[in-house]
Design a protein around this motif. Structure first.
Motif, PDB file in Angstrom:
ATOM      1  N   PHE A  50      60.731  23.038  35.749  1.00  0.00           N
ATOM      2  CA  PHE A  50      60.563  23.252  37.336  1.00  0.00           C
ATOM      3  C   PHE A  50      61.866  23.081  38.233  1.00  0.00           C
ATOM      4  O   PHE A  50      62.077  23.849  38.872  1.00  0.00           O
ATOM      5  N   PHE A  51      62.441  21.428  38.080  1.00  0.00           N
ATOM      6  CA  PHE A  51      63.294  21.045  38.742  1.00  0.00           C
ATOM      7  C   PHE A  51      64.770  21.544  37.900  1.00  0.00           C
ATOM      8  O   PHE A  51      65.982  21.055  38.265  1.00  0.00           O
ATOM      9  N   LYS A  52      64.505  22.266  36.938  1.00  0.00           N
ATOM     10  CA  LYS A  52      65.977  22.989  36.621  1.00  0.00           C
ATOM     11  C   LYS A  52      65.587  24.872  37.061  1.00  0.00           C
ATOM     12  O   LYS A  52      66.648  24.972  37.204  1.00  0.00           O
ATOM     13  N   ILE A  53      65.202  24.563  37.773  1.00  0.00           N
ATOM     14  CA  ILE A  53      65.259  26.131  38.192  1.00  0.00           C
ATOM     15  C   ILE A  53      65.810  25.907  40.108  1.00  0.00           C
ATOM     16  O   ILE A  53      64.409  25.446  40.650  1.00  0.00           O
TER      17      ILE A  53
ATOM     18  N   ALA B 295      60.943  16.885  49.802  1.00  0.00           N
ATOM     19  CA  ALA B 295      61.189  16.765  48.451  1.00  0.00           C
ATOM     20  C   ALA B 295      60.016  16.346  47.720  1.00  0.00           C
ATOM     21  O   ALA B 295      59.546  16.653  46.559  1.00  0.00           O
ATOM     22  N   LYS B 296      58.942  15.799  48.983  1.00  0.00           N
ATOM     23  CA  LYS B 296      57.568  15.819  48.921  1.00  0.00           C
ATOM     24  C   LYS B 296      56.721  16.585  47.736  1.00  0.00           C
ATOM     25  O   LYS B 296      55.546  17.298  46.990  1.00  0.00           O
ATOM     26  N   VAL B 297      57.135  17.746  49.091  1.00  0.00           N
ATOM     27  CA  VAL B 297      56.826  18.340  48.374  1.00  0.00           C
ATOM     28  C   VAL B 297      56.510  19.048  47.248  1.00  0.00           C
ATOM     29  O   VAL B 297      55.813  20.183  46.764  1.00  0.00           O
ATOM     30  N   GLU B 298      58.284  19.452  46.942  1.00  0.00           N
ATOM     31  CA  GLU B 298      58.019  19.838  45.945  1.00  0.00           C
ATOM     32  C   GLU B 298      57.656  19.119  44.622  1.00  0.00           C
ATOM     33  O   GLU B 298      57.472  20.178  43.497  1.00  0.00           O
ATOM     34  N   SER B 299      57.497  18.205  44.747  1.00  0.00           N
ATOM     35  CA  SER B 299      56.504  16.454  43.084  1.00  0.00           C
ATOM     36  C   SER B 299      54.914  17.721  43.533  1.00  0.00           C
ATOM     37  O   SER B 299      54.871  17.665  41.845  1.00  0.00           O
ATOM     38  N   GLU B 300      54.635  18.092  44.073  1.00  0.00           N
ATOM     39  CA  GLU B 300      53.405  18.365  44.515  1.00  0.00           C
ATOM     40  C   GLU B 300      53.766  20.094  43.447  1.00  0.00           C
ATOM     41  O   GLU B 300      53.083  20.371  42.552  1.00  0.00           O
ATOM     42  N   LEU B 301      54.922  20.326  43.702  1.00  0.00           N
ATOM     43  CA  LEU B 301      54.778  21.772  43.556  1.00  0.00           C
ATOM     44  C   LEU B 301      55.079  22.067  41.835  1.00  0.00           C
ATOM     45  O   LEU B 301      54.482  22.964  41.084  1.00  0.00           O
ATOM     46  N   SER B 302      55.684  21.031  41.327  1.00  0.00           N
ATOM     47  CA  SER B 302      55.989  20.341  40.188  1.00  0.00           C
ATOM     48  C   SER B 302      54.637  20.099  39.063  1.00  0.00           C
ATOM     49  O   SER B 302      53.801  20.451  37.749  1.00  0.00           O
ATOM     50  N   TYR B 303      53.595  19.359  39.920  1.00  0.00           N
ATOM     51  CA  TYR B 303      52.186  18.950  38.983  1.00  0.00           C
ATOM     52  C   TYR B 303      51.502  20.376  39.384  1.00  0.00           C
ATOM     53  O   TYR B 303      50.559  20.077  38.503  1.00  0.00           O
ATOM     54  N   LEU B 304      51.439  21.197  40.651  1.00  0.00           N
ATOM     55  CA  LEU B 304      51.002  22.189  40.552  1.00  0.00           C
ATOM     56  C   LEU B 304      50.730  23.289  39.120  1.00  0.00           C
ATOM     57  O   LEU B 304      50.088  23.929  38.598  1.00  0.00           O
ATOM     58  N   LEU B 305      52.089  23.298  38.770  1.00  0.00           N
ATOM     59  CA  LEU B 305      52.823  24.144  37.615  1.00  0.00           C
ATOM     60  C   LEU B 305      52.076  23.548  36.759  1.00  0.00           C
ATOM     61  O   LEU B 305      51.151  24.377  35.098  1.00  0.00           O
TER      62      LEU B 305
ATOM     63  N   GLY C  30      49.751  22.037  31.018  1.00  0.00           N
ATOM     64  CA  GLY C  30      50.218  20.800  30.174  1.00  0.00           C
ATOM     65  C   GLY C  30      50.589  19.789  30.487  1.00  0.00           C
ATOM     66  O   GLY C  30      49.961  19.565  32.055  1.00  0.00           O
ATOM     67  N   ARG C  31      51.020  18.872  29.846  1.00  0.00           N
ATOM     68  CA  ARG C  31      51.991  17.876  30.303  1.00  0.00           C
ATOM     69  C   ARG C  31      52.531  17.820  32.081  1.00  0.00           C
ATOM     70  O   ARG C  31      53.363  17.998  32.174  1.00  0.00           O
ATOM     71  N   HIS C  32      52.889  16.537  33.079  1.00  0.00           N
ATOM     72  CA  HIS C  32      53.461  16.905  34.159  1.00  0.00           C
ATOM     73  C   HIS C  32      55.022  16.952  33.637  1.00  0.00           C
ATOM     74  O   HIS C  32      55.504  17.170  34.283  1.00  0.00           O
ATOM     75  N   ASP C  33      55.230  15.721  32.660  1.00  0.00           N
ATOM     76  CA  ASP C  33      56.791  15.322  32.262  1.00  0.00           C
ATOM     77  C   ASP C  33      57.500  16.604  32.206  1.00  0.00           C
ATOM     78  O   ASP C  33      58.345  17.056  32.447  1.00  0.00           O
ATOM     79  N   THR C  34      56.626  17.546  30.908  1.00  0.00           N
ATOM     80  CA  THR C  34      57.164  18.705  30.327  1.00  0.00           C
ATOM     81  C   THR C  34      57.894  19.740  31.368  1.00  0.00           C
ATOM     82  O   THR C  34      58.054  20.566  31.433  1.00  0.00           O
TER      83      THR C  34
END
Length: 211
Positions: free
Chosen positions: A52-55, A27-37, A43-47
């Motif tokens: 990311f998490f809808k895919i 789960a932490k890997v997924e979080s860091e992937l969203s930050y990388l995106l 852009g903003r991380h929340d956006t």
């Protein structure tokens, strides 16, 4: 090999604890992937996280990030991300994406396979009990190798390496001025190379022996 009913507990719950920790590490890997995106698109991380998490398809997520890396940064991170092809007697060295893909595949097995208790008899008549994960139905198992507690621990270690690697990538990509000069020099060089795993002893994420 007897099989316990779902929901049963063993005397030693190390197996289930290791399984939970493995999924937590993923789960932490997924979080860091969203930050990388978010860092790649600037852009903003929340956006970026909403996208990311809808895919749900991990292959699609990884492909999107890979395409954006190439589109925005050219071949700057190509060797680090995709690895170094082999040939001429030289072995192929994978990139970070290969490690991420392997975690994705293993994570699905950890989530969907079922705990099974096995029993063996020793020469003295004593019994040994242990648990591992196997596909849910016997006819679907084929040549699948069971996943044991040690395999969870290896998965967790790899996930932690990928997590920290992703974190350094997006931090330096987004705000290099917020990283120490030593880290910046070290990781800039790392980002020009493929990603051998386990990392060599000189790598900043290599496991250091305990005193």
């Amino acid at each position: 090999m007897p099989r316990r009913q779902s929901g049963s507990r063993t005397k030693d719950d190390a197996f289930r604890i290791s399984r939970a920790l493995a999924l937590e590490a993923y789960a932490k890997v997924e979080s860091e992937l969203s930050y990388l995106l978010s860092a790649v698109i600037g852009g903003r991380h929340d956006t970026a996280a909403i996208i990311f998490f809808k895919i749900g398809n991990t292959g699609a997520r990884n492909a999107i990030i890979s395409s954006l890396l190439e589109h925005i940064h050219g071949d700057k991170y190509d060797t680090y991300w995709h690895g170094q092809p082999g040939g001429g007697g030289v072995a192929r060295v994978p990139g970070l994406l290969s490690l991420i893909n392997s975690l994705d595949t293993r994570r699905n097995e950890i989530v969907h396979w079922h705990p099974t208790e096995s029993v063996s008899l020793g020469p003295d008549g004593s019994t040994k009990h242990w648990e591992d994960l196997r596909p849910a139905f016997f006819w679907a198992r084929g040549n699948a190798t069971p996943i044991a507690t040690d395999d969870f621990d290896e998965f967790t270690a790899k996930a932690q390496f990928v997590e920290k690697s992703l974190q350094m990538l997006w931090r330096i990509m987004r705000s290099p001025q917020k990283v120490s000069e030593v880290e910046l020099q070290s990781w800039t060089q790392i980002f020009q190379q493929p990603v051998p795993y386990p990392p060599p002893s000189a790598h900043p994420l290599a496991q250091k022996p305990q005193e």
